[in-house]
Design a protein around this motif. Structure first.
Motif, short mmCIF file in Angstrom:
data_model
loop_
_atom_site.label_atom_id
_atom_site.label_comp_id
_atom_site.label_asym_id
_atom_site.label_seq_id
_atom_site.Cartn_x
_atom_site.Cartn_y
_atom_site.Cartn_z
N TYR A 1 0.84 -1.21 0.00
CA TYR A 1 0.00 0.00 0.00
C TYR A 1 0.88 1.25 0.00
O TYR A 1 0.57 2.23 -0.71
N TRP A 2 1.93 1.25 0.76
CA TRP A 2 2.84 2.39 0.81
C TRP A 2 3.48 2.62 -0.56
O TRP A 2 3.55 3.75 -1.05
N LEU A 3 3.91 1.54 -1.22
CA LEU A 3 4.49 1.69 -2.55
C LEU A 3 3.47 2.24 -3.55
O LEU A 3 3.81 3.04 -4.42
N ALA A 4 2.22 1.79 -3.42
CA ALA A 4 1.19 2.19 -4.39
C ALA A 4 0.70 3.61 -4.18
O ALA A 4 0.35 4.29 -5.14
N THR A 5 0.66 4.05 -2.94
CA THR A 5 0.00 5.33 -2.64
C THR A 5 0.93 6.42 -2.15
O THR A 5 0.60 7.61 -2.30
N GLY A 6 2.05 6.05 -1.52
CA GLY A 6 2.87 7.07 -0.89
C GLY A 6 2.13 7.80 0.22
O GLY A 6 2.42 8.97 0.51
N ASP A 7 1.18 7.11 0.86
CA ASP A 7 0.34 7.71 1.89
C ASP A 7 1.15 7.87 3.18
O ASP A 7 1.19 6.99 4.04
N GLY A 8 1.79 9.02 3.31
CA GLY A 8 2.63 9.27 4.45
C GLY A 8 1.88 9.32 5.76
O GLY A 8 2.39 8.89 6.80
N ASP A 9 0.66 9.86 5.74
CA ASP A 9 -0.13 9.92 6.98
C ASP A 9 -0.39 8.51 7.51
O ASP A 9 -0.27 8.26 8.71
N PRO B 1 3.77 14.17 -13.72
CA PRO B 1 4.53 13.25 -14.57
C PRO B 1 5.11 12.09 -13.76
O PRO B 1 5.35 12.18 -12.56
N MET B 2 5.35 11.00 -14.47
CA MET B 2 5.90 9.80 -13.84
C MET B 2 6.70 9.03 -14.85
O MET B 2 6.76 9.39 -16.04
N SER B 3 7.30 7.95 -14.39
CA SER B 3 8.06 7.07 -15.26
C SER B 3 7.38 5.70 -15.27
O SER B 3 6.95 5.20 -14.23
N LEU B 4 7.28 5.11 -16.45
CA LEU B 4 6.70 3.78 -16.61
C LEU B 4 7.77 2.87 -17.18
O LEU B 4 8.32 3.13 -18.24
N LEU B 5 8.07 1.80 -16.44
CA LEU B 5 9.10 0.87 -16.87
C LEU B 5 8.44 -0.26 -17.64
O LEU B 5 7.63 -1.01 -17.10
N VAL B 6 8.75 -0.38 -18.93
CA VAL B 6 8.18 -1.42 -19.78
C VAL B 6 9.30 -2.34 -20.22
O VAL B 6 10.22 -1.92 -20.93
N ARG B 7 9.25 -3.57 -19.76
CA ARG B 7 10.26 -4.57 -20.07
C ARG B 7 11.67 -4.05 -19.81
O ARG B 7 12.58 -4.20 -20.63
N GLY B 8 11.80 -3.39 -18.66
CA GLY B 8 13.11 -2.93 -18.21
C GLY B 8 13.55 -1.59 -18.74
O GLY B 8 14.61 -1.09 -18.35
N VAL B 9 12.77 -0.97 -19.62
CA VAL B 9 13.14 0.33 -20.20
C VAL B 9 12.21 1.39 -19.65
O VAL B 9 10.98 1.26 -19.72
N ALA B 10 12.77 2.47 -19.10
CA ALA B 10 11.98 3.55 -18.51
C ALA B 10 11.47 4.49 -19.61
O ALA B 10 12.22 4.88 -20.51
N HIS B 11 10.18 4.85 -19.50
CA HIS B 11 9.56 5.78 -20.45
C HIS B 11 8.86 6.88 -19.67
O HIS B 11 8.06 6.59 -18.77
N PRO B 12 9.16 8.15 -19.99
CA PRO B 12 8.47 9.23 -19.29
C PRO B 12 7.00 9.30 -19.71
O PRO B 12 6.66 9.03 -20.87
N ARG C 1 0.04 6.67 -6.56
CA ARG C 1 0.48 7.90 -5.90
C ARG C 1 -0.20 9.15 -6.44
O ARG C 1 0.45 10.10 -6.87
N GLY C 2 -1.52 9.12 -6.43
CA GLY C 2 -2.28 10.28 -6.85
C GLY C 2 -2.45 10.42 -8.34
O GLY C 2 -2.99 11.42 -8.81
N ARG C 3 -2.02 9.44 -9.09
CA ARG C 3 -2.15 9.47 -10.54
C ARG C 3 -3.14 8.42 -11.00
O ARG C 3 -3.29 7.38 -10.36
N ARG C 4 -3.75 8.66 -12.14
CA ARG C 4 -4.63 7.67 -12.77
C ARG C 4 -4.07 7.38 -14.15
O ARG C 4 -3.88 8.29 -14.97
N ILE C 5 -3.80 6.10 -14.39
CA ILE C 5 -3.16 5.69 -15.63
C ILE C 5 -4.05 4.71 -16.36
O ILE C 5 -4.58 3.77 -15.75
N GLY C 6 -4.25 4.94 -17.64
CA GLY C 6 -4.96 4.00 -18.49
C GLY C 6 -3.98 3.21 -19.33
O GLY C 6 -3.08 3.79 -19.95
#
Length: 781
Positions: free
Chosen positions: A432-440, A739-750, A715-720
Motif C-alpha cells: 500500500y505504501w508503494l502504491a499510494t505514498g500515503d505518508g499519513d 509526470p511519472m516514469s513507466l518501466l516497460v520490459r526494463g526500459v523507462a519511459h516518461p 500515488r495520486g495518478r490515474r493511468i490507463g
C-alpha cells in the motif's frame, strides 16, 4: 407517486450482454449456490440472491441478509464469534382473496434471475397462475445502495395478464428472532441486540403500493409487515417500493433506532428513482477505475467483470473496524472470519483501483494490533502476532476442531501454527505504501504494524548451533503439513518483514523525526534492538539450495514420498481424502501454492533462473485443495511466459464461482479467488508490478486474447493502459496527476499529463524473452 407505468424500464438489463449474468429457471438443489453468485453487497450490507415473491419452504434462504461487523458468540459449543444474519427484508406474498385458506397461485413459473454488474443490482422475474385463468407476471429489483450504504431498495412491478379477481399482497420481514434478541418490533422499526457481544441493530422500513397510479392504503399486520387488497383486471399495472435502512451500533448504550429512521426517511424523501440513480452513479464511478476489458475472449471478459463486481461490493472505505471475510457478505461459510486472503489476494486490487478501501482494510489491522500483541505475549514472544482467523476484535477466532471431508473430527492447529499471516499483513502495508505514498498512514499506523511484526519475527526465530536462525513448529500455506520446521514461505517472508521494519524505522527517523521519537518511545524500540533484528534477518534459514536453485518447502520435505498426482486425475474429492491424512502428510503433495506463492510475492528472492526451476518442481505436486491456489499458480505462470498454462489456471479459477459444478459456493463466493482473477489479468498477463519509484509492465498475453485494457492508480495518478494486437503493442495514458516514469520490459519511459505513450513491443529492446521450458528440477540428495 411510484409511477408504476414508467417503472418497467428500470428492470431492463444493461444493453451490453457482457455486463449481465443470467440464470433461467429455478433448481432447488442448486439454489443455495446460485444465491451466492447473485448476491448484492455494498461492504456494509450483503443480501443473497434468493427468491422473494411467493417463495416456498424449499428455498431455504431465510434469513439471507448480512451486516458487516455484526458478530456474536453462540451460547453453546465452541466459543467462536460468528457473523449473525439479520432479518430478511424482501419477502412479498401474492395470493387470491380470501387468502391462504382459499385456492391460490400455483408455484412460480418462468423464474429468471439477472445480475446487472454495471448497475450493481439484481432483477428477478416470474409468472403466477391461479384458478379461472388468473395470471400475473412480476419483476423484482433489489439493491443495497453504494451511495448510502445503510439503505436498501426493493421495487416490484406486477402486470395482470388475465383474470378478474381480488388480489392480496403482503410484505414482511422474515427471521425477526433468528440469532438476534428483539428489543423492539414496531410496524416500521425493529431493534435487536446480540446475545453476548453488546452490539445492537436497527432496521427501519417504509413501503408504498400503487394500483393504476393510485396509492393504496396499507393494513398493518404485525411488526414490519403490511398488506393490501384490490380488484385486479387484465392489463392492470401495480407498483410497489420498499425502502429499508440498517444501522449497526457497537456500543450497547447507543440506540441505533433513530439513525435508522432518519436514513429511511431520507431515502423515502429522495424517492426510488433518486435512490436508484445515486446508486448507479456510484457504480459507474467505481467501474471507471476498476473495469478490465479483454478482446477476443468473452468468457474471460465475463469472469473479470464478475470478479470486479464482487470486489467492489465487498469493501466499505467508511468503516475501519471491519475487513473482508473469506466469503465477503455473500454467505455463512467461515463465520464471517478474516484470513490472510484479504491482504494477499484482495489488497492488490484495492491498492491499485480504490486506495481508500485499501487504507480502511489496513486500518482494521491497526485497530486490532493490541489483540495481536496479546496473542504474541500469550505464546511467549514479543511484538504482534495476528490471529489466523479474526472477527471484529482481532482476537484469535480459529475453531479448535472441525469435521473434515472424511467426516472425522480434525484438530485445527492453524490458530497456533499458521503464523505467516503476520508477515502477510506487513507485506500488504508495504505494498500500500508503494502504491499510494500515503505518508499519513505510514506515520500514524503502518510503521507501527511493521515494527511490531518485525519485533515478533525477531523473537520467534532462534539462533542455533549452525549459526542460523530457525523458525520451528509452524504451518505454511500448504496446510497438509503441520508442525514443520523452517517453512521457506514463512522464513523468507519473516526475513523480508524484519528488513522492511528496519527500513521504515530509518524512513521515519529521516522524514518525521518528532513522530518517530514519540513512536519509538511508546513501543520501546531503540537502535540496539534494530541492530539485533538485522542480525536475525541476515542469518535466517531459508531452505534455498544454491546448487539446484530450489527452495525446500520445509526442512525434510525432499525426503518425503514423491507421489505422482497425475495418477489421481479425475478424482472428485480432495487428495487427502483419497490417500488419508497420514499418508498425505508423509508425502510431497501440497494443498495449495506455497513456494509458488513465495515466488508470486517476492520474485526478487529467487536467483536468476530459480523461479522457473521452483515452479517446474512444485506445480506438478500441488493438488489445489484450496480455492486460493490456482490464482497464485496462474499469476506465476503468466509472469514466466507460460501463457497457455496460465490461461488454464485462469479459467479453472473463474469456474469456482461461475460454474454450477462447485458445491462449495453454497456458503458464499470465494472472494479471494475473485481477487485472484484480477491479479492474473493485471499482474500476470499485463505484468504490472509496483516499484519504489514507479510502475513496471511486462505484458505476455495468451494467444486467445486480442487485447487487455485497464486503469490503475499510483500515488495520486490515474493511468490507463491498453495492450493490443495480441500483446504486440502498448498504449499508456496519464489521465491525471503529475509526470511519472513507466518501466516497460526494463526500459523507462516518461509519461506526462494527458500524453499517450505508444510502444511497439515487437521492436528490439521491447520484446519479451522467450518463455522458458519447464525444466525438470531435481532436489539435492
Amino acid at each position: 407517486m411510484i409511477g408504476a407505468e414508467d417503472m418497467g424500464a428500470v428492470f431492463a438489463p444493461t444493453a451490453d450482454a457482457a455486463w449481465v449474468i443470467e440464470q433461467p429457471g429455478f433448481d432447488p438443489l442448486r439454489d443455495c449456490s446460485r444465491q451466492s453468485r447473485f448476491a448484492i453487497s455494498n461492504g456494509f450490507l450483503g443480501v443473497r440472491g434468493g427468491r422473494t415473491v411467493n417463495r416456498g419452504l424449499e428455498c431455504g434462504s431465510v434469513p439471507h441478509t448480512y451486516v458487516a461487523g455484526l458478530f456474536d458468540v453462540p451460547g453453546s459449543g465452541q466459543p467462536v464469534p460468528g457473523l449473525v444474519p439479520a432479518a430478511d427484508w424482501l419477502r412479498v406474498d401474492i395470493s387470491l382473496a380470501p387468502g391462504p385458506s382459499g385456492p391460490g397461485f400455483a408455484e412460480v413459473s418462468h423464474h429468471h434471475r439477472m445480475l446487472d454488474l454495471r448497475r450493481g443490482l439484481l432483477v428477478t422475474s416470474g409468472r403466477l397462475a391461479g384458478p379461472a385463468g388468473v395470471a400475473i407476471r412480476f419483476q423484482v429489483l433489489r439493491l443495497v445502495s453504494l451511495s448510502a450504504r445503510a439503505c436498501g431498495l426493493q421495487l416490484l412491478r406486477l402486470e395482470v395478464e388475465a383474470g378478474d379477481c381480488e388480489i392480496d399482497c403482503a410484505c414482511a420481514f422474515d427471521g425477526l428472532d433468528f440469532g438476534l434478541t428483539p428489543e423492539r418490533l414496531d410496524p416500521a422499526l425493529g431493534v435487536w441486540r446480540t446475545r453476548s457481544t453488546g452490539k445492537r441493530l436497527a432496521m427501519a422500513s417504509a413501503h408504498v403500493l400503487e394500483v393504476d397510479g393510485v396509492e393504496m392504503p396499507a393494513r398493518e399486520t404485525g411488526p414490519l409487515a403490511a398488506s393490501w387488497r384490490w380488484r385486479a383486471r387484465p392489463g392492470q399495472i401495480v407498483g410497489f417500493a420498499r425502502f429499508v435502512a440498517v444501522i449497526r451500533s457497537d456500543d450497547p448504550a447507543d440506540d441505533p433506532g433513530p439513525a435508522a429512521c432518519r436514513e429511511r426517511d431520507g431515502a423515502r424523501l429522495l424517492g426510488w428513482r433518486g435512490v436508484l440513480d445515486a446508486h448507479v452513479r456510484c457504480w459507474a464511478s467505481r467501474w471507471q477505475c476498476s473495469d478490465v476489458t479483454v478482446g477476443g475472449d468473452p468468457g474471460a471478459q465475463r469472469a473479470l467483470r464478475f470478479a470486479a463486481y464482487h470486489l467492489i461490493g465487498a469493501a466499505n472505505p467508511a468503516d475501519e473496524r471491519v475487513s473482508i471475510a473469506a466469503r465477503a457478505l455473500t454467505g455463512p461459510d467461515y463465520r464471517g472470519h478474516v484470513f490472510w486472503d484479504t491482504e494477499i489476494h484482495l489488497l492488490p486490487f484495492y491498492c491499485l483501483t480504490w486506495p481508500e478501501a485499501a487504507r480502511a482494510l489496513l486500518m482494521y489491522r491497526f485497530h486490532t494490533l493490541d489483540a495481536a500483541r496479546e496473542k504474541a505475549r500469550g505464546m511467549g514472544w514479543r511484538g504482534a502476532m495476528y490471529a489466523w482467523e479474526s472477527a471484529d476484535t482481532g482476537a484469535e477466532a480459529t475453531p479448535a476442531q472441525i469435521i473434515g471431508p472424511d467426516r472425522k473430527v480434525v484438530n485445527i492447529l492453524c490458530g497456533l501454527q499458521e503464523q505467516h499471516i503476520t508477515a502477510d499483513v506487513a507485506y500488504a502495508v508495504w505494498q500500500y505504501w508503494l502504491a499510494t505514498g500515503d505518508g499519513d498512514f505510514l506515520r500514524d499506523a503502518g510503521a507501527e504494524i511493521l515494527l511490531e511484526a518485525g519485533r515478533f519475527w525477531s523473537s520467534r526465530a532462534r539462533r542455533e548451533a549452525d549459526g542460523l536462525h530457525h523458525i520451528r513448529n509452524v504451518i505454511g500455506p500448504d496446510e497438509y503439513h503441520v508442525g514443520v520446521d523452517d517453512s521457506a514461505f514463512t522464513n523468507v517472508m519473516a526475513r523480508w518483514t524484519i528488513r522492511r521494519a528496519i527500513e521504515v524505522a530509518e524512513l521515519m527517523a529521516r522524514r518525521w523525526p518528532r513522530e518517530w521519537a514519540r513512536l519509538a518511545a511508546r513501543i520501546g524500540v531503540d537502535e540496539r534492538e534494530l541492530a539485533q533484528w538485522s542480525v536475525v534477518a541476515e542469518a535466517m534459514a531459508t531452505g534455498l539450495d544454491p546448487r539446484s536453485g530450489l527452495f525446500e518447502q520445509f526442512a525434510g520435505y525432499f525426503a518425503l514420498e514423491d507421489i505422482d498426482l497425475a495418477q489421481y486425475a479425475g478424482r472428485s474429492v480432495p487428495i487427502d481424502v483419497v490417500l488419508g491424512r497420514e499418508r498425505t502428510e508423509r508425502s510431497q503433495l501440497i494443498k495449495q501454492a506455497d513456494v509458488v506463492a513465495l515466488l508470486a510475492l517476492l520474485p526478487e528472492e529467487f536467483p536468476a533462473g530459480a523461479g522457473e526451476r521452483n515452479f517446474a518442481y512444485y506445480e506438478p505436486r500441488c493438488s489445489h485443495g484450496s480455492s486460493l491456489s490456482k490464482a497464485m499458480h496462474g499469476l506465476v505462470a503468466a509472469r514466466l511466459g507460460l501463457s497457455a498454462m496460465a490461461l488454464g489456471f485462469f479459467r479453472a479459477n473463474a469456474a469456482i464461482d461461475l460454474s454450477d459444478n462447485h458445491a462449495a459456493i453454497d456458503g458464499g463466493v470465494h472472494i479471494a479467488a475473485l481477487g485472484g482473477s484480477w491479479m492474473m489479468a493485471v499482474m500476470g498477463f499485463a505484468g504490472l508490478r509496483l516499484l519504489a519509484d514507479g510502475l513496471a509492465l511486462d505484458p505476455r498475453l495468451p494467444a486467445e486474447w486480442a487485447s487487455l485494457a485497464f486503469h490503475c492508480q499510483w500515488r495520486g495518478r490515474r493511468i490507463g493502459i491498453r495492450i493490443g494486437s495480441g500483446g504486440r503493442s502498448l498504449e499508456a495514458v496519464l489521465e491525471s496527476g503529475p509526470p511519472m516514469s513507466l518501466l516497460v520490459r526494463g526500459v523507462a519511459h516518461p509519461l506526462g499529463p494527458g500524453s499517450t505513450l505508444h510502444l511497439d513491443l515487437t521492436r528490439p529492446g521491447t520484446s519479451a524473452s522467450p518463455a522458458p521450458e519447464p525444466a525438470i528440477a531435481t532436489p539435492p540428495r
